[in-house]
Scaffold this motif. Structure first.
Motif, mmCIF file in Angstrom:
data_model
loop_
_atom_site.group_PDB
_atom_site.id
_atom_site.type_symbol
_atom_site.label_atom_id
_atom_site.label_comp_id
_atom_site.label_asym_id
_atom_site.label_seq_id
_atom_site.Cartn_x
_atom_site.Cartn_y
_atom_site.Cartn_z
ATOM 1 N N TRP A 49 20.224 6.176 -8.110
ATOM 2 C CA TRP A 49 20.399 6.438 -9.277
ATOM 3 C C TRP A 49 21.863 6.530 -9.941
ATOM 4 O O TRP A 49 22.166 7.178 -11.085
ATOM 5 C CB TRP A 49 19.534 7.725 -9.630
ATOM 6 N N ARG A 50 22.615 5.779 -9.283
ATOM 7 C CA ARG A 50 24.023 5.597 -9.820
ATOM 8 C C ARG A 50 24.546 4.407 -10.445
ATOM 9 O O ARG A 50 23.570 3.292 -10.459
ATOM 10 C CB ARG A 50 24.980 5.578 -8.609
ATOM 11 N N GLU A 51 25.417 4.611 -11.591
ATOM 12 C CA GLU A 51 25.735 3.285 -11.911
ATOM 13 C C GLU A 51 26.343 2.239 -11.236
ATOM 14 O O GLU A 51 26.679 2.795 -10.067
ATOM 15 C CB GLU A 51 26.871 3.736 -13.387
ATOM 16 N N GLU A 52 26.641 1.087 -11.676
ATOM 17 C CA GLU A 52 27.573 0.380 -10.840
ATOM 18 C C GLU A 52 28.751 0.947 -10.153
ATOM 19 O O GLU A 52 29.238 1.920 -10.381
ATOM 20 C CB GLU A 52 28.221 -0.846 -11.635
ATOM 21 N N PRO A 58 36.003 4.868 -5.749
ATOM 22 C CA PRO A 58 37.076 5.838 -6.097
ATOM 23 C C PRO A 58 36.595 7.127 -6.652
ATOM 24 O O PRO A 58 37.190 8.287 -6.752
ATOM 25 C CB PRO A 58 37.879 5.060 -7.330
ATOM 26 N N ASN A 59 35.306 7.133 -7.384
ATOM 27 C CA ASN A 59 34.898 8.341 -8.142
ATOM 28 C C ASN A 59 33.959 9.073 -7.132
ATOM 29 O O ASN A 59 33.144 10.031 -7.583
ATOM 30 C CB ASN A 59 34.229 7.868 -9.264
ATOM 31 N N ASP A 64 30.282 12.363 -0.059
ATOM 32 C CA ASP A 64 29.335 11.368 -0.272
ATOM 33 C C ASP A 64 29.687 10.118 0.390
ATOM 34 O O ASP A 64 29.028 9.473 0.980
ATOM 35 C CB ASP A 64 29.260 10.973 -1.843
ATOM 36 N N LYS A 65 31.015 9.870 0.635
ATOM 37 C CA LYS A 65 31.546 8.688 1.302
ATOM 38 C C LYS A 65 31.056 9.012 2.960
ATOM 39 O O LYS A 65 30.628 7.852 3.367
ATOM 40 C CB LYS A 65 33.191 8.478 1.139
#
Length: 114
Positions: A49-52, A58-59, A64-65
């Motif tokens: 459900w993330r944008e590109e 970077p965001n 999460d990484k």
């Protein structure tokens, strides 16, 4: 921490890990493939459900990484183990595929190069 490790090194570690736990009996190609597909599903949930997403993420939060790295690792480890159980040298197969793709998809020639 080891950062430069080969597929063969990972393969040996995975074999040792499975033998120490008597898991080899469960590591049929089918079982490993299905387990890997499950991990790919978990990986896809991270992006669902993330944008590109920009290169380098970077965001993204560090947590999460880290989660992404864990799921990518799960997929990689199952893939290596699956290749081993199928008698496929994954490094060799990957290099052959890169060569095949280079022939199939040559770089475009620019008018300036002619």
């Amino acid at each position: 921490m080891v950062t430069d490790i080969s597929l063969k090194d990972l393969s040996r570690k995975l074999e040792e890990f499975a033998k120490a736990r008597d898991w080899e009996q469960y590591h049929s190609p089918r079982n490993l493939f299905l387990a890997m597909v499950g991990e790919v599903g978990e990986l896809s949930e991270i992006f669902q459900w993330r944008e590109e997403v920009a290169k380098g993420l970077p965001n993204w939060e560090e947590s999460d990484k880290e989660h992404l790295g864990e799921e990518l690792s799960d997929v990689l480890l199952y893939l290596i183990r699956l290749a081993d159980m199928c008698g496929i040298d994954l490094g060799e197969a990957a290099m052959k595929k890169i060569v095949k793709n280079a022939i199939k998809y040559p770089p475009p020639t620019s008018p300036k190069a002619l």
